[in-house]
Design an enzyme around this catalytic site. Sequence first.
Site, PDB file in Angstrom:
ATOM      1  N   GLY A   5      45.922  57.119  32.275  1.00  0.00           N
ATOM      2  CA  GLY A   5      44.706  57.915  32.298  1.00  0.00           C
ATOM      3  C   GLY A   5      43.611  57.391  31.394  1.00  0.00           C
ATOM      4  O   GLY A   5      42.775  58.157  30.932  1.00  0.00           O
ATOM      5  N   GLY A  20      45.875  51.548  33.937  1.00  0.00           N
ATOM      6  CA  GLY A  20      44.503  51.734  33.467  1.00  0.00           C
ATOM      7  C   GLY A  20      44.233  53.221  33.564  1.00  0.00           C
ATOM      8  O   GLY A  20      44.690  54.009  32.746  1.00  0.00           O
ATOM      9  N   SER A  21      43.529  53.628  34.615  1.00  0.00           N
ATOM     10  CA  SER A  21      43.276  55.056  34.825  1.00  0.00           C
ATOM     11  C   SER A  21      44.408  55.726  35.585  1.00  0.00           C
ATOM     12  O   SER A  21      44.456  56.951  35.689  1.00  0.00           O
ATOM     13  CB  SER A  21      41.950  55.264  35.551  1.00  0.00           C
ATOM     14  OG  SER A  21      41.965  54.633  36.810  1.00  0.00           O
ATOM     15  N   CYS A  22      45.348  54.937  36.110  1.00  0.00           N
ATOM     16  CA  CYS A  22      46.511  55.486  36.816  1.00  0.00           C
ATOM     17  C   CYS A  22      47.407  56.254  35.846  1.00  0.00           C
ATOM     18  O   CYS A  22      47.305  56.106  34.638  1.00  0.00           O
ATOM     19  CB  CYS A  22      47.329  54.373  37.454  1.00  0.00           C
ATOM     20  SG  CYS A  22      46.507  53.523  38.803  1.00  0.00           S
ATOM     21  N   ILE A  23      48.304  57.032  36.418  1.00  0.00           N
ATOM     22  CA  ILE A  23      49.297  57.786  35.649  1.00  0.00           C
ATOM     23  C   ILE A  23      50.683  57.342  36.067  1.00  0.00           C
ATOM     24  O   ILE A  23      50.940  57.111  37.248  1.00  0.00           O
ATOM     25  CB  ILE A  23      49.165  59.307  35.912  1.00  0.00           C
ATOM     26  CG1 ILE A  23      47.858  59.853  35.355  1.00  0.00           C
ATOM     27  CG2 ILE A  23      50.371  60.082  35.370  1.00  0.00           C
ATOM     28  CD1 ILE A  23      47.803  60.052  33.855  1.00  0.00           C
TER      29      ILE A  23
END
Length: 194
Positions: free
Chosen positions: A106, A37-40
């Site tokens: 991201g 999701g917002s992780c890289i």
Amino acid sequence: MTSSLPPEFDRGVVTTVHQGDCHVSAAADLTYSTVLGSCISACVRDRVALVGGMNHFLLAEQSGAARDRYGASARYGAFAMEQLINKVLSLGSGKKANLEIKVFGGGKINSALDDVGAKNIDFVRQFLHDEGYVLAGQDVGGTYARRVLFKPHSGRAFVKRLDSDMGANVAREEIAIAKRRVVARPPVDDIELF
């Protein structure tokens, strides 16, 4: 039932890379898989030694520290990046010039969260720039979750943008982590879109 994956990704061993993980291998039949999701996730490969790996990290919100633009979370992100790069270098040719790096994730998948994804993208780009690396490929940002598959031996990556139901599940997990203010522990030890 027909698979929507390219044949190269539709066989062999699949290893899931969870938040906080860093895996490296030279196995030709191995695929790393993660959902972001917002992780890289960064995928780093030594083009000469045919060794590669994937990490998966989440940065918490930005701190106000003047000396460290992203606070403790950036140190975690820097640790995750350094760990992956160092593992690939040590199992590979040992030459930074042989590395190719691709980054994914991201996304802003929930309006209830600050745009952690944008901060993560800024962080990883700045980190790579500061270390003298050039991105070989990326699929970052947007308002959706994505599944990333990476073949460490060949360096091929496959990205599938996930539907809103799957994105909602990823967003719920990220909100729960943000509420607990827990960042996953540091571990102990060609892009195709459709």
